[in-house]
Design an enzyme around this catalytic site. Structure first.
Site, PDB file in Angstrom:
ATOM      1  N   GLY A  36     -66.160  46.520 -61.198  1.00 51.11           N
ATOM      2  CA  GLY A  36     -66.309  46.323 -59.757  1.00 51.11           C
ATOM      3  C   GLY A  36     -67.695  46.620 -59.229  1.00 51.11           C
ATOM      4  CB  CYS A 245     -44.869  21.763 -55.428  1.00 54.17           C
ATOM      5  SG  CYS A 245     -45.889  20.367 -55.954  1.00 54.17           S
ATOM      6  CB  CYS A 248     -44.210  20.091 -59.899  1.00 51.93           C
ATOM      7  SG  CYS A 248     -44.690  21.656 -59.139  1.00 51.93           S
ATOM      8  CB  CYS A 270     -49.285  22.679 -57.218  1.00 50.79           C
ATOM      9  SG  CYS A 270     -47.593  23.084 -57.621  1.00 50.79           S
ATOM     10  CB  CYS A 276     -48.986  20.251 -59.965  1.00 46.51           C
ATOM     11  SG  CYS A 276     -47.824  19.409 -58.888  1.00 46.51           S
TER      12      CYS A 276
HETATM   13 ZN   LIG Z   1     -46.579  21.145 -57.941  1.00 42.38          ZN
END
Ligand SMILES: [Zn+2]
Ligand SMILES: Nc1ncnc2c1ncn2[C@@H]1O[C@H](COP(=O)(O)OP(=O)(O)OP(=O)(O)O)[C@@H](O)[C@H]1O
Ligand SMILES: [Mg+2]
Lengths: 284, 257
Positions: A36, A245, A248, A270, A276
Site C-alpha cells: 500500500g 444480466c 448471461c 455484465c 459474460c
Molecule cells: Zn452477463
C-alpha cells in the site's frame, strides 16, 4: 500504434530498456515489501499520452516475460480501443501470447475493473491509476499527504466519508473507494467500482498499481488484508442490481446499463465481457 | 499547588537575523489563561509557534505534562509524538479562520475531524457531538451541514474553537483569535471563551496586541518587546502598575484610546 510504427527489431523486448526495467522492478520489490505504500519511480516517455495507462504499461513492460499470456481490459471489456491498443502494443514489442480469457492469462492489465472470474495464485494484475493519492482531493500538498501517511493520520479520509453521508444520506463514493492495506497504508484501489473492493482482500494474485503522470507505484501482495473504510453505523456495502444480466443471466456480476435503441430502451449486461461469454457458453 | 501544564525556561528561537524570541521563562497551570502582548514584530507569534513545536527551538526547554501526568520535553520530541500530542492534548486557533478550518467541508465535518483522527467511527455519535459543540459556541445545530464559507467572521472563529475543544485538549494556543473581528463581535467571542475556559479547565496561551482582551481573560501576562519578555506577572498588576517603560507606554496608549 499504426502500421507506420517502427518495426519490432528496433525496440528492446517490451519497449523499455533493461536499465529502466530494472529500476521499475526495484521499485516494485519495495512496493511489495511495504503493501500500500506509494513508491516513486522515474516515469519514462511512452508512446501514449498520460491518461492512456502509461503507468500500467510501464509496470507491465517491466515484468512481462516470453512465457506470459497477457490480457488487457478497459471497463471490463477486452475489445475497447484502449484495451486493444495496449494489447497490440505488447504483442508487437514482446510477441507474447494474448488472450481475453481471465483463466488463461498470467498477466492482466486493467483499467476500471477486476475480472469476475476469481484470480488464482501466480497471476499478476496491473492497474492503471490516474491519481494514486487517496487523500488528494482533501489535501493538495504532496509534502503534507506524505506526512499524513508517515504518521498514519487518516482522520481526513473519514472527513470525506462523513461529508458524503451528511450530503447524500449514505456514503456516495461508488468507485475509487478508499481502502486500508495491511492495516497500515491508506490507498486508492484505482477507479474500480467499490463492487470490486472485496476482491482485493486476501487476493491470491499479486496486485500492482502504476500511475504514470504522478510517477508512483504501489502493490497489494497476495493474501494481504484490505479493508474498505466505513463507519460503524454506515458499514461498507457493494452495488446490487434488481435484475440479472440480460445476456448471461448472472446475478452476481457487476452490470452496466446500456441503451439499446434510439427510443432509449435499456438493458443491463455484465461489464466483464469475458465472464459474460463464459456464462453464456456454459448455459448453451 | 498542582504541577504546571507547561514549564518554559531559557527558550530561544533565532531566525538568524537577530529576530525571533529569546530567554523566555514562564510556567502555565491548568485552567489558566496567559496572554502574550507586545507591538507588531515583537516575537509573539514566533514564541507561540515555538512553544507548539511548529518552529524548532534553538535553545532552552519546554516541558509539557500530559493528562496522564507524564512529562514531555517538547523541544526534542520526535515529530510523530509531537503530532500525537497536537491531536489529543492541544488545540491551535489561528487569526484567520481559513488557516484553521477546512473551508470546503461542512461545519459538522470540521468539528468531527479530530474525533475521527482519534478513531471514533460512529457517524450518528459524531454528528450529535458536533451539534452539541456548535450549540456550545452559540451556533445553531441547524447549521451543521453548512460550510464555513457561509458563516460570518465571528461564527468562523467560534467554529474554530469548537473544532479544537471537541477533544477536550489540555492546552490551547491562540494567535490573535479576535484580530479580524468587529469590536461588538469580539466582546461576545471573548465572553464565550471565558465561559468555556471556566467550564472546561483548559489552559490557554493567547497572543494579542489588545490589552483589553488581556484584562478580560488573562490571569497572567507576558509583555514582549524586540523578542524578549520585558515584564511578566499578574495581569491586574501589569495593567494597574506597569514597571517597565515599554509596558507603561502600552498601558498609557490603551488608556488614551
Ligand atoms: Zn452477463
Ligand atoms: N521566517 C522568518 N525569518 C526571518 N525573520 C522572521 C521570520 N518570521 C518572522 N520574522 C521576524 O521576527 C520578528 C518577530 O515576528 P513575529 O511574527 O513573531 O511577530 P509578532 O509579534 O507576532 O508580530 P504581529 O503582531 O505583527 O503578528 C519580526 O521582526 C519578523 O520580521
Ligand atoms: Mg503575530
Amino acid at each position: 500504434m499504426t502500421e507506420t510504427c517502427h518495426s519490432q527489431w528496433q525496440y528492446n523486448f517490451a519497449f523499455l530498456d533493461e536499465n529502466t526495467k530494472r529500476m521499475l522492478r526495484r521499485a516494485l520489490l519495495k512496493a511489495v515489501a511495504i503493501p500500500g505504500y506509494q513508491v516513486p519511480f522515474g516515469s519514462r516517455e511512452m508512446p501514449l499520452p498520460y491518461g492512456w495507462g502509461t503507468g500500467g504499461i510501464q509496470l507491465t513492460a517491466s515484468i512481462i516475460g516470453q512465457d506470459d499470456v497477457l490480457k488487457v481490459i478497459d471497463q471490463g471489456a477486452d475489445d475497447t480501443t484502449n484495451a486493444v491498443n495496449i494489447r497490440r502494443f505488447f504483442a508487437r514489442v514482446t510477441s507474447v501470447a494474448t488472450t481475453s480469457s481471465t483463466a488463461a492469462a498470467s498477466l492482466i492489465q486493467s483499467r476500471h475493473r477486476i475480472p469476475e472470474t476469481p484470480l488464482r495464485p501466480g497471476q499478476i494484475m496491473v492497474f492503471q491509476v490516474p491519481e494514486p493519492e487517496a487523500l488528494r482531493t482533501l489535501e493538495a500538498s504532496e509534502v503534507e499527504t506524505r506526512k499524513l501517511h508517515a504518521h498514519q493520520e487518516y482522520g481526513l479520509m473519514h472527513v470525506k466519508l462523513y461529508e458524503d453521508i451528511a450530503r447524500f444520506g449514505h456514503i456516495a463514493t461508488s468507485y475509487d473507494y478508499p481502502v486500508m492495506v495491511n492495516q497500515r497504508y491508506l490507498s486508492s484501489p484505482s477507479p474500480i467500482p467499490k463492487f470490486d473492493n472485496p476482491k482485493l482482500h486476501m487476493s491470491p494474485a499479486l496486485l500492482l498499481f502504476g500511475a504514470g503522470r504522478e510517477k508512483r507505484l504501489y502493490a497489494i501482495p497476495p493474501h494481504t488484508r484490505v479493508e474498505s473504510l466505513a463507519f460503524e453505523d454506515h458499514p461498507f456495502t457493494v452495488q446490487r442490481w434488481e435484475q440479472a444480466c440480460a445476456l448471461c443471466g448472472s446475478h452476481d456480476s457487476y452490470l452496466d446499463e446500456i441503451i439499446t435503441d434510439d427510443a432509449g430502451a435499456r438493458m443491463f449486461v455484465c461489464s466483464d465481457t469475458d465472464y459474460c461469454q463464459q456464462q453464456q457458453e456454459s448455459k448453451a | 499547588m498542582s504541577q504546571p501544564v507547561l514549564s518554559v525556561s531559557g527558550l530561544a528561537k533565532d531566525y538568524g537575523n537577530g529576530q525571533g524570541c529569546f530567554d523566555i521563562d514562564f510556567e502555565l497551570y491548568e485552567g489558566e489563561v496567559l496572554c502574550i502582548v507586545g507591538e507588531s514584530g515583537s516575537g509573539k507569534s514566533t514564541l507561540l509557534s515555538t512553544l507548539a513545536g511548529r518552529l524548532s527551538a534553538d535553545a532552552g526547554s519546554v516541558r509539557f505534562r500530559d493528562r496522564a501526568g507524564s512529562s514531555h520535553e517538547l523541544t526534542t520530541l520526535a515529530e510523530a509524538e509531537r503530532r500525537r500530542l497536537a491531536r489529543s492534548e492541544w488545540g491551535f486557533v489561528t487569526q484567520h479562520a481559513r488557516d484553521g478550518l477546512r473551508m470546503n467541508v461542512s461545519a459538522g465535518a470540521n468539528v468531527s475531524e479530530r474525533l475521527m483522527a482519534l478513531g471514533q467511527r460512529h457517524y450518528g455519535q459524531l454528528r450529535e457531538t458536533a451539534a452539541q459543540w456548535l450549540e456550545k459556541v452559540e451556533i445553531s445545530r441547524e447549521r451543521l451541514d453548512d460550510r464555513p464559507t457561509a458563516f460570518s467572521g465571528g461564527m468562523q472563529q467560534r467554529l474554530q474553537i469548537a473544532r479544537n475543544l471537541v477533544t477536550q485538549p489540555r492546552l490551547v494556543f491562540m494567535d490573535e483569535p479576535t484580530g479580524g473581528l468587529d469590536v461588538s463581535v469580539q466582546a461576545r467571542f471573548l465572553d464565550l471563551l471565558r465561559r468555556l475556559v471556566h467550564d472546561t479547565g483548559i489552559a490557554v496561551i493567547m497572543v494579542t496586541h489588545d490589552l483589553g482582551v488581556t484584562r478580560l481573560l488573562a490571569q497572567r501576562t507576558l509583555v514582549m518587546q524586540q523578542g524578549r519578555v520585558v515584564e511578566a506577572g499578574l495581569t491586574d498588576q501589569i495593567l494597574d502598575d506597569p514597571q517597565h517603560p515599554y509596558s507603561q507606554l502600552l498601558v498609557s496608549s490603551i488608556l488614551q484610546a
